[in-house]
Scaffold this motif. Structure first.
Motif, short mmCIF file in Angstrom:
data_model
loop_
_atom_site.label_atom_id
_atom_site.label_comp_id
_atom_site.label_asym_id
_atom_site.label_seq_id
_atom_site.Cartn_x
_atom_site.Cartn_y
_atom_site.Cartn_z
N LEU A 28 35.78 41.77 42.24
CA LEU A 28 36.06 41.28 43.58
C LEU A 28 36.97 40.08 43.48
CD1 LEU A 28 32.44 41.34 45.11
CD2 LEU A 28 34.11 43.22 45.03
N ILE A 29 38.14 40.12 44.09
CA ILE A 29 39.02 38.95 44.10
C ILE A 29 39.33 38.60 45.55
CG2 ILE A 29 39.95 39.54 41.84
CD1 ILE A 29 42.57 40.35 43.18
N SER A 73 47.66 31.16 45.07
CA SER A 73 46.93 30.20 44.22
C SER A 73 46.01 30.91 43.23
CB SER A 73 46.13 29.22 45.08
OG SER A 73 45.16 29.88 45.86
N PHE A 74 45.49 32.08 43.60
CA PHE A 74 44.63 32.83 42.68
C PHE A 74 45.41 33.20 41.41
CE2 PHE A 74 42.12 36.40 41.09
CZ PHE A 74 40.81 35.98 41.33
N LYS A 75 46.67 33.55 41.59
CA LYS A 75 47.52 33.87 40.43
C LYS A 75 47.93 32.61 39.68
CE LYS A 75 50.92 35.98 42.27
NZ LYS A 75 52.25 36.63 42.27
N GLU A 76 48.36 31.60 40.40
CA GLU A 76 48.90 30.40 39.76
C GLU A 76 47.85 29.67 38.93
OE1 GLU A 76 50.64 28.13 42.92
OE2 GLU A 76 52.55 29.21 42.79
N GLU A 77 46.59 29.81 39.28
CA GLU A 77 45.52 29.18 38.51
C GLU A 77 45.10 30.01 37.30
OE1 GLU A 77 42.45 28.60 41.37
OE2 GLU A 77 43.51 26.99 42.42
N GLY A 78 45.75 31.14 37.08
CA GLY A 78 45.46 31.98 35.92
C GLY A 78 44.27 32.88 36.09
#
Length: 248
Positions: A28-29, A73-78
């Protein structure tokens, strides 16, 4: 006490390692409407918390949704990269964003309509690249009534999710429509029972009370999770064999 703690830890490790490596996983994202909360936020609850309880031990559900996150932001935070590191063929990724993407004042989280769709497409394509299965979800409704009428505050970004689902032929659970239907069923007054509303002194975590028309309490979270389960059944995704008998 120390020995007991060590034994408990060992049992947890053994239990985790006993799960077959080929066990399918539902990832779940998303944002706070799905996320696991800290103890001091209770009774606020994301729908991903009760959702896990709907499934048996033949599948694992991992809730990676986090408060305040957007597709950007979910991507940028890794966070997405970490999921990709374990994602395998036969897994599922349920993708629900929009609450934070759509708000221009949320610096670092806001995404333009084009960016939002590009990010969703990236999640879908990279999920499929390893043989896993993406599922798109539109954002759950806020409890926003005007003159007795529930307002669709996600109209634009929900439509963007629907468009991506059509363009890439991705299964879609339209949680915006489903949750609006539920809130309308409860009505303006009684729908408070689904959201994070507390009177002054009602709960020690909120001594001054709380009036939140975005996030859910335990009842609301479970109702939303059941709507997701409804969507799974309607789409005939093949996940029904993992659902605990008697859940419906």
């Amino acid at each position: 006490m120390r020995l007991a703690a060590i034994l408990c830890l060992l049992l947890l490790v053994i239990s985790w390692n006993s799960v077959p490596e080929d066990t399918p996983v539902i990832y779940l994202i998303g944002d706070s409407t799905c996320a696991i909360k800290s103890d001091d936020a209770f009774p606020e609850m994301g729908w991903g918390v009760p959702f896990i309880t709907f499934f048996n031990d033949s599948i694992r559900v991992e809730n990676h949704a986090v408060n305040g996150r957007s597709t950007k932001s979910f991507k940028e935070e890794g966070r997405w990269d970490r999921i990709k590191g374990t994602l395998k063929a036969g897994d599922w990724v349920f993708i629900q964003f929009g609450h934070n993407d759509e708000v221009p004042s949320k610096v670092g989280r806001y995404t333009t309509p084009d960016e939002f769709q590009d990010n969703l497409m990236q999640y879908v394509k990279e999920t499929r690249a390893v043989g896993a299965n993406p599922v798109l979800l539109t954002p759950v409704t806020r409890r926003s009534f005007e003159n007795g009428v529930l307002v669709d505050t996600h109209e634009q970004y929900a439509r963007l999710v629907r468009d991506v689902a059509v363009d890439l032929n991705v299964p879609l659970i339209d949680m915006t429509k489903k949750s609006m239907g539920l809130v309308n069923q409860f009505g303006e007054e009684k729908s408070v029972l689904l959201y994070h509303h507390l009177a002054t002194g009602e709960h020690p975590n909120y001594p001054n009370g709380k009036e939140d028309n975005t996030h859910f309490n335990e009842l609301g979270a479970r109702k939303m999770a059941q709507l997701v389960l409804d969507g799974i059944e309607e789409l005939e995704l093949g996940l029904n064999l993992y659902v605990v008998k008697g859940t419906r």
